[in-house]
Design a protein around this motif. Structure first.
Motif, PDB file in Angstrom:
ATOM      1  N   ARG A 178       0.761  -1.314  -0.106  1.00  0.00           N
ATOM      2  CA  ARG A 178       0.047   0.076  -0.286  1.00  0.00           C
ATOM      3  C   ARG A 178       0.866   1.439   0.159  1.00  0.00           C
ATOM      4  O   ARG A 178       0.342   2.425  -0.536  1.00  0.00           O
ATOM      5  CB  ARG A 178      -0.845   0.032   1.343  1.00  0.00           C
ATOM      6  CG  ARG A 178      -1.849  -0.922   1.436  1.00  0.00           C
ATOM      7  CD  ARG A 178      -2.626  -0.868   2.806  1.00  0.00           C
ATOM      8  NE  ARG A 178      -4.091  -1.506   2.865  1.00  0.00           N
ATOM      9  CZ  ARG A 178      -4.543  -1.541   3.947  1.00  0.00           C
ATOM     10  NH1 ARG A 178      -4.132  -1.312   5.145  1.00  0.00           N
ATOM     11  NH2 ARG A 178      -5.814  -2.136   4.001  1.00  0.00           N
ATOM     12  N   GLY A 181       2.284  -3.126   3.768  1.00  0.00           N
ATOM     13  CA  GLY A 181       1.220  -3.808   3.051  1.00  0.00           C
ATOM     14  C   GLY A 181      -0.053  -3.940   3.789  1.00  0.00           C
ATOM     15  O   GLY A 181       0.022  -3.385   4.907  1.00  0.00           O
ATOM     16  N   GLU A 182      -0.988  -4.569   3.463  1.00  0.00           N
ATOM     17  CA  GLU A 182      -2.168  -4.708   4.230  1.00  0.00           C
ATOM     18  C   GLU A 182      -1.903  -5.586   5.394  1.00  0.00           C
ATOM     19  O   GLU A 182      -2.737  -5.333   6.371  1.00  0.00           O
ATOM     20  CB  GLU A 182      -3.173  -5.590   3.133  1.00  0.00           C
ATOM     21  CG  GLU A 182      -3.814  -4.814   1.958  1.00  0.00           C
ATOM     22  CD  GLU A 182      -4.753  -5.773   1.150  1.00  0.00           C
ATOM     23  OE1 GLU A 182      -5.402  -5.090   0.407  1.00  0.00           O
ATOM     24  OE2 GLU A 182      -4.439  -6.923   1.142  1.00  0.00           O
ATOM     25  N   SER A 183      -0.912  -6.491   5.377  1.00  0.00           N
ATOM     26  CA  SER A 183      -0.747  -7.494   6.670  1.00  0.00           C
ATOM     27  C   SER A 183       0.517  -7.255   7.045  1.00  0.00           C
ATOM     28  O   SER A 183       0.926  -8.318   7.698  1.00  0.00           O
ATOM     29  CB  SER A 183      -1.439  -8.826   6.117  1.00  0.00           C
ATOM     30  OG  SER A 183      -0.667  -9.249   5.013  1.00  0.00           O
ATOM     31  N   GLY A 184       1.447  -6.278   7.000  1.00  0.00           N
ATOM     32  CA  GLY A 184       2.738  -6.407   7.448  1.00  0.00           C
ATOM     33  C   GLY A 184       3.652  -5.148   6.725  1.00  0.00           C
ATOM     34  O   GLY A 184       3.145  -4.568   5.973  1.00  0.00           O
TER      35      GLY A 184
END
Lengths: 374, 374, 374, 374
Positions: D158, D265-268
């Motif tokens: 992101r 990112g979305e998850s890290g």
């Protein structure tokens, strides 16, 4: 003005330190690996020669053959790098010296103190260059700290804390690198103290300019079944009265190669860590804390000469190692290399190991560190 | 549900730790400084009372007067905080206990081991709450490390390195904070070992859940003319066989308050530094290195209960101190506070100081750490 | 010389910032929470009063009641702390000012620029003390950097990089703290820019002593479905020509509260991080890098006055917050507090938010930052 | 199985990057500097040849002579390293390609975008290996981050923040290294953006696996009298919608070579700094923060293949550089080297520079990054 030709004994397939010696020797374009007896197994030695991309005819089945054959060439090797396990350091160095070949040896100098004393006699009698790769003394900021302390930057040194934690032998000691280190027959008298404690010992003396005169040692084999020490604490006294603590460990889970030295004087201090070697902390008498960085314009000539890149372009272990080879090249060319560890450092280190192992076994309190012949 | 009323003995003008006790006690809105005998000089005690903004009538000329007067009030003090120099800890605690008043004492518990044993008798006989501010055990991540080790996160503990370097007494020891610390009459038997070494000792036992059983001590007065030790190394053995190194120093120029503990087990390790207290390094058996941070969702209940702000909003020394007072408030209200140091910790600490001072003076090798009455 | 009496509006059960205001106000023993309208729900307000351990009669059902009742007491509140969601800041401050009560408001001053302008009129007309808790300006080393820059330590400022990454809104925004922040009705025009970007904006102006005159804003709602921005970059121009980059984000997974400012001048620079607030890096013109630490003797009067503990005893967020309350206490007592943010800072900040939100929505290039009435 | 023979153009006395190319090429024992046209001044070229310890006859007066002479030898050079100032990159590469010699070029590929397009045509037409030393893509942990992101470790990317601050051009730009960089005739269109911004651009695309599609550029010549930009901020949009901020500066006093990239990112997320290159921070979705270190057993094949020493033995800039040469050796031997930057990266980079310089001059808002021919 050709490159100096390097022979190597040891460094065959699976070795760690042999390739490091080659990289270090060649880094400055001043030396080149030319010949080798890389393994006690002839086939493996030839394989290594191919991998090192040397001329096939110059990968030899054993050291004696190499020394004999190279001696017949006009372009024979100029020096020998000894990168075998510890118990072969003396025989290899002895053979090279007998052949009139200078020696660059991995540490420790030998497997025992008696061997080191023999080697000292040989080196002195021969007048040949001999050096030992106490790698960490090659880091630019280690040399900077040494120079500043010698120039009085922190006044009289009072306290040294040097530690060298690793964790890789906390469990089983399997694999080529681990096995010989925990085997008394190949490693010598000391385990952890001989493998890494001795680096810490040399660094403390090197940076401070002091000599250890007494010690109190507490060594242990922590992992069940292990024969050699894997965790050591040694209290130190230096010749100016300064106090020291040396810790070395191979069972400190999670630590990689955490050599770290702090030196405190009457009016300042230094703090340096091998894992972030391009920064040196200096504590000043007026309370200021300064971060000295490799490449800084304020660095003295020793550090500057040991640096290849501008500030912010990190140099590391291989470059430090290469600084020892650059010093050795100076020796070979007849120039002085006063910072390069030699046989006297080797003897001191072996005396340190022997004294610590003995004192710890006896659970003695303080004992003198005596260097035979000094 | 009113606030608990705090009396204070000590903490007059120029004091460092008295104001810290007040801030810590009041931080959670659960206690309030209400009365004090802040100085042995009545005028200075009254001045301190004004500065603390307590009712003028409740700043007293001496502790006995305070205890007597407060006892007559319906809203008299609920507990006494003892923040005097060390040699007055016992007399103050003794007077409070005699008056039925619970005691929160600055460390060390007393000036000597004999005093600590006397105090233990008094506390036990009275049944009153008594606690000691071993501040560093109040940090959330110290408590987290303790909880994880207790839960087996690193397997059997093998090695502890705890160090506490400071540099502020490297030169002259002048100023209110320094002078009493280097004076045996006011500081007690130990200098550095009693002032900060004892924090390191308590922290090592607290985090590991282990008890020291043997030690080898090397204490020195490094600064010329100093009577008490200002630099100490103590080797430790714990009751499970683990090895330890404790270093404390007040002559390490440039160090502020560098309490640092590393604990290595069979299958992992922890690393925590007081000067960056909101991060805890955990080494895992599989080689992963994790940074645990205050406020993380994964923290256990002990750490969570000791945290006031979300992650990234740093808490520090005062908040850690306040966690001890929060525990003490629980005690006063009849709730359990199992992490709060008490008189048994005080006795252990005094035995540690006495044993280390004696063993070092005799240059003894390993000696047992014996706790009278245990 | 009694303590100053604090009233609070907001700060009920589940609140984060209300308890922080209380701790900060009371830390120095100079103020005490005395009354409150802690929630728009009367029952919850009374519950909060119990938890804060104030007199039950002084926990009120609403602000108007509190102001009216307290006005009748000789020992009524001396000031009001406003810790509600943003959209209630103006109504609360307006009511307090109407009642002649000084206001300490959480940031931002109001929900919109128009509201801020109204509040500025009210504050100016009343002559009452009004302050805003731009917390990060309370850190001692932030004040030290400001003082050194003002004294010319780095020459003319050329470049400022200020960033404020967080990750806690990278996923669903659930929970009391998150929900109002992503709701335009309660949070105001800006999301991330209003919640934390504005802290970065204030810090940049505060430390540098400069004023933003132009900006280029790029705001986005990165998480699908979000109405307010959660990631912002704003390029800045300052009144001396210096360039700036401001980054704020709430979707930077893994970041806690990473406010970080770097300021570069013609002859030096400063680097400060909120998560390790007790160290300040100073880059000198001659290439030296210095670590300045809280408590250092060389710190100027602003930093020294904002420090409660010796070097190495970390202070954090609550202590920084308390420094704003200490300044506010000075204001209330008629003393100057030049570093304390006030309504003009509030107006500038709201203009910054409004301008950035508008410019970003229009995808404009550089736009002026105009402050109505200046 | 002989070593690959390297020719060099540029790298004469006083050069920084020429010797780095030689060290990097020779580090793994797989290549050797054999010939060179080291300077446009023949005498200086011969001097350099002596210093590099090559055969005197293979230090040439100019590139054309070298290419012609080497072509006649059975043991002629296998490739050419181009280490001249930027404006000579194209002519040198063109000559080598015309002679059928593969090219390893220092970055940027050329001085202008048009030149880069011409070079792309030549490279494609020739089918010869061509690579560019975007050094920082050679670091093991950069490659690890890339591999983990590609494998989904942090979900959809992101946000990318990549910065490259230096301070060495904050004052006068004197000295061999500085002078050509601030001279449009030798440096090309961009100053800072071309010298270091382009490294940041390449790194962002390399690690994320994304491509920049739009940008908003703000470049300035901060030092009075300077013609080329020395401080740049470029906002980025990537092809998956991710947002980016790229900062490069040469006037950030005190910064050495602070390339730093953060990818969320979305998850890290990942965080890597060039000045401490052997650690990589990974933020996990569950809140854990991990420190990944070079040499860790958990590293993937790309990182492992790019590492020469065990964990804790720091590698740095020269080793990263050597990883590019190791890749290039693979290419020369007909093996794949998918991570090695090539002419397409060169064209993208030149388009980036040209677009940013133009857009900034026009004070444009967002503009597309168009790659001619793609």
């Amino acid at each position: 003005m050709a490159k100096l030709r390097m022979g190597m004994v040891g460094g065959g397939p699976g070795a760690f330190i042999g390739p490091v010696h080659r990289m270090a020797a060649e880094l400055d374009g001043d030396m080149i690996l030319t010949a080798g007896a890389f393994s006690s197994d002839a086939t493996r030695s030839f394989q290594a020669g191919e991998r090192y991309r040397i001329e096939p005819s110059r990968a030899y089945a054993d050291l004696d053959t190499m020394l004999a054959q190279e001696a017949r060439r006009a372009d024979g090797i100029d020096f020998l790098s000894v990168v075998t396990p510890n118990h072969l350091h003396l025989p290899a160095a002895r053979a090279a010296i007998a052949a009139g070949i200078p020696v660059m040896s991995d540490k420790p100098a030998t497997a025992t103190l008696d061997e080191a004393l023999e080697l000292r006699r040989l080196v002195r009698a021969s007048g040949l260059p001999y050096a030992l790769t106490y790698t960490y003394s090659g880091y630019p900021l280690v040399r900077e700290a040494r120079a500043r302390i010698a120039a009085g930057a922190i006044g009289k040194v009072r306290k040294i804390v040097v530690e060298y934690p690793q964790g890789w032998l906390a469990g089983d000691a399997s694999g080529k690198q681990a096995e010989w280190r925990v085997d008394p027959a190949r490693s010598g008298l000391g385990g952890c103290i001989g493998d890494i404690g001795v680096h810490a010992f040399h660094l403390a003396e090197f940076v401070s300019g002091l000599s250890v005169t007494e010690l109190l040692a507490d060594l242990a084999a922590v992992v069940p079944g292990r024969e050699l020490d894997d965790d050591c604490t040694v209290l130190l006294r230096f010749d100016n009265g300064a106090r020291g603590v040396l810790m070395a460990s191979q069972i400190s889970v999670g630590e990689r190669n955490g050599l770290h030295i702090r030196i405190y004087g009457e009016s300042g201090g230094f703090d340096w860590r091998q894992e972030s070697p391009n920064a040196l902390i200096q504590h000043h008498a007026d309370g200021r804390t300064e971060i000295i960085q490799a490449g800084d314009a304020a660095l003295g000539p020793d550090a500057a000469a040991a640096t290849r890149t501008p500030g912010g372009h990190p140099e590391g272990y291989i470059e430090a190692f290469a600084n020892l080879y650059a010093d050795f090249a100076r020796l070979l060319r007849g120039e002085p290399a006063p910072l390069l560890p030699g046989i006297d450092d080797g003897v001191r280190s072996m005396a340190f190991i022997a004294t610590a192992v003995d004192a710890s076994a006896r659970q003695a309190s303080w004992v003198p560190l005596l260097i035979p012949g000094e």
